[in-house]
Design a protein around this motif. Structure first.
Motif, PDB file in Angstrom:
ATOM      1  N   LEU A 272       0.831  -1.215   0.088  1.00 52.20           N
ATOM      2  CA  LEU A 272      -0.171  -0.047   0.125  1.00 52.20           C
ATOM      3  C   LEU A 272       0.827   1.313   0.070  1.00 52.20           C
ATOM      4  CD1 LEU A 272      -2.973  -0.819   2.591  1.00 52.20           C
ATOM      5  CD2 LEU A 272      -2.632  -1.128  -0.037  1.00 52.20           C
ATOM      6  N   TYR A 324      -8.994   3.799  -1.709  1.00 57.39           N
ATOM      7  CA  TYR A 324      -8.209   2.589  -2.139  1.00 57.39           C
ATOM      8  C   TYR A 324      -9.248   1.662  -2.345  1.00 57.39           C
ATOM      9  CZ  TYR A 324      -3.259   3.538  -0.995  1.00 57.39           C
ATOM     10  OH  TYR A 324      -1.867   3.753  -0.941  1.00 57.39           O
ATOM     11  N   ILE A 326      -8.990  -2.338  -2.299  1.00 59.43           N
ATOM     12  CA  ILE A 326      -7.958  -3.540  -1.944  1.00 59.43           C
ATOM     13  C   ILE A 326      -8.684  -4.928  -1.703  1.00 59.43           C
ATOM     14  CG2 ILE A 326      -6.272  -3.993  -0.041  1.00 59.43           C
ATOM     15  CD1 ILE A 326      -6.384  -1.319   1.008  1.00 59.43           C
ATOM     16  N   LEU A 357     -12.187   3.937   1.827  1.00 62.78           N
ATOM     17  CA  LEU A 357     -11.534   2.562   1.841  1.00 62.78           C
ATOM     18  C   LEU A 357     -12.416   1.601   1.700  1.00 62.78           C
ATOM     19  CD1 LEU A 357      -8.666   0.970   2.127  1.00 62.78           C
ATOM     20  CD2 LEU A 357      -9.138   1.025   4.768  1.00 62.78           C
TER      21      LEU A 357
END
Length: 461
Positions: A272, A324, A326, A357
């Motif tokens: 990251l 982000y 992920i 996120l």
């Protein structure tokens, strides 16, 4: 009968008199009537002269400035623009200055191999035919959406050479049209960045790449590049050196960088943060979107995950919105510290206002983390951070400790929202089964009391 003959003799006598002694003359008419007839004649001559002038000097679209021609053509589709060639002989080449060449070979069709090959060849022939006829003048955008890969490098190279020779301002190459794709496929096409370095005058302003491989180095520069989007791109080389030469990214008031990285590394605790280390001096970037896959064969909690591995520099001083996505591939989410590494890198963006996120763990039936109360990070506070949103939040250990760190640093936080639902479009129905809603709500209440900040939990439908 006698009366009829008398009338006929009278008419003939009257006609003979007019012919011999009383013939008609214009000057015998009243002056007002003569003036009226003269005005009518003048108006008629004026109309005839105007018509003759228009016939001799007809309006031609091709006589307009090239910029206006491109603007007019851009209002039509490529097919409509090409159809104008049959209007007249002067219009045959007009469409060859069409400004936006966008080719989409991703349309749904028959799935059998023979049909796929036929459609593929039709697409290639269409693109080849158009770029061979196009003048290359005034090209603004060149876009390719198809499923060609490395074996088709000769074809793709030819298309890119055309775009660079025509000095297209926007180049969009998407070689993977599957919306659910979350990483590069095998046998990637090597996108020729060096083709842009050969140009005397930099021209490209926007570059969109999907499912290709690039080999950046410091000798290549895009001095006018204003927007860079890399999705499912394999990066082999010096990305930092390339971006050092992208001066317009620094000068731009609001730039957006999109990165999708696929990593198959042993040390997944650096994934990251790579975007922060690998993109120096992009001072003007305000919006940063990063998509990351974290793959690990062994789940091991890293004792170094809380430690900042590099001193923050002045990079991303203007970053305000960080997103982000992920994907974490692990057998035991509570033994994988992957997402927690993000906490240490928030110090690289002191002006950050919003964190979004989205997480997806490829693991099922893992229990919420209840052990320990987290650690204190001792990072400098974020005075501008206002909003935090996390989806796919299941109270796994790394998620819990990451939010602890954010709550500790964000002394001005106003909105903190956790959403147990997975929002990444990757088999969402399967990934959203068995959500421990009650446990997550209880954890949110305890954490809210501990830090004195309201935490909202999105209720699953």
């Amino acid at each position: 009968m006698e009366n009829t003959m008398a009338a006929k003799r009278s008419w003939m006598e009257h006609h003979r008199v007019l012919s011999d002694d009383s013939s008609f003359h214009m000057e015998d008419l009243p002056e007002q009537q003569l003036q009226l007839m003269e005005n009518v004649a003048v108006a008629k001559r004026s109309r005839l002269e105007q018509h003759r002038t228009l016939s001799d000097n007809s309006f031609c679209v091709e006589d307009l400035p090239e910029e206006i021609q491109s603007l007019l053509l851009s209002l039509l589709s490529l097919k409509e623009a090409a159809s104008t060639s049959i209007v007249s002989r002067n219009w045959r080449k007009l469409w060859t200055r069409y400004p936006n060449l966008c080719f989409d070979g991703s349309k749904d069709g028959p799935a059998d191999m023979d049909s796929v090959k036929i459609e593929r060849m039709k697409f290639i022939d269409t693109v080849n035919s158009i770029i061979q006829q196009h003048s290359g003048i005034g090209l603004n955008k060149f876009s390719i959406r198809c499923n060609l890969l490395k074996n088709d490098s000769d074809i793709l190279d030819r298309w890119i050479r055309f775009a660079t020779a025509s000095k297209a301002k926007i180049i969009d190459m998407n070689l993977c049209t599957n919306r659910n794709n979350k990483g590069p496929t095998k046998h990637l096409y090597d996108f020729p960045l060096e083709a842009f370095g050969d140009q005397d005058i930099p021209f490209i302003q926007c570059l969109f790449l999907n499912n290709v491989s690039i080999k950046p180095h410091s000798d290549i520069g895009f001095t006018k590049l204003r927007s860079l989007h890399l999705h499912c791109v394999q990066i082999i080389g010096d990305l930092s050196g390339l971006l050092f030469n992208c001066s317009s990214l620094e000068d731009l008031e609001k730039a957006t960088l999109n990165f999708h990285q696929t990593w198959l590394e042993e040390d997944n605790n650096k994934v990251l943060g790579h975007v922060f280390h690998g993109i120096p001096s992009v001072l003007a970037v305000e919006v940063l979107n990063v998509l990351v896959d974290i793959c690990t064969k062994q789940s091991l909690w890293s004792s170094q995950v809380h430690t900042l591995t590099a001193r923050p520099t002045i990079m991303f001083m203007n970053l305000k919105h960080l997103t982000y996505e992920i994907l974490i591939f692990t057998k035991d989410p509570n033994s994988h510290s992957g997402v927690l590494q993000l906490a240490q890198y928030l110090a690289f963006a002191p002006q950050l206002e919003t964190i979004e996120l989205h997480m997806l763990y490829h693991s099922t039936h893992c229990r919420c983390w209840h052990e320990g109360a987290g650690v204190s990070y001792g990072h400098m506070p974020h005075h501008h951070l206002k909003t935090v949103y996390m989806s796919g939040f299941r109270c796994y250990r790394a998620q819990v400790e990451l939010l602890f760190a954010i709550l500790e640093m964000g002394d001005e936080l106003e909105h903190v929202t956790i959403d147990p639902m997975t929002r990444i479009p990757y088999s969402p129905d399967l990934m959203n089964l068995g959500i421990p809603e009650d446990e997550i709500c209880q954890w949110a209440n305890r954490t809210s009391q501990r830090f004195g900040k309201a935490i909202s939990v999105v209720k699953p439908p």
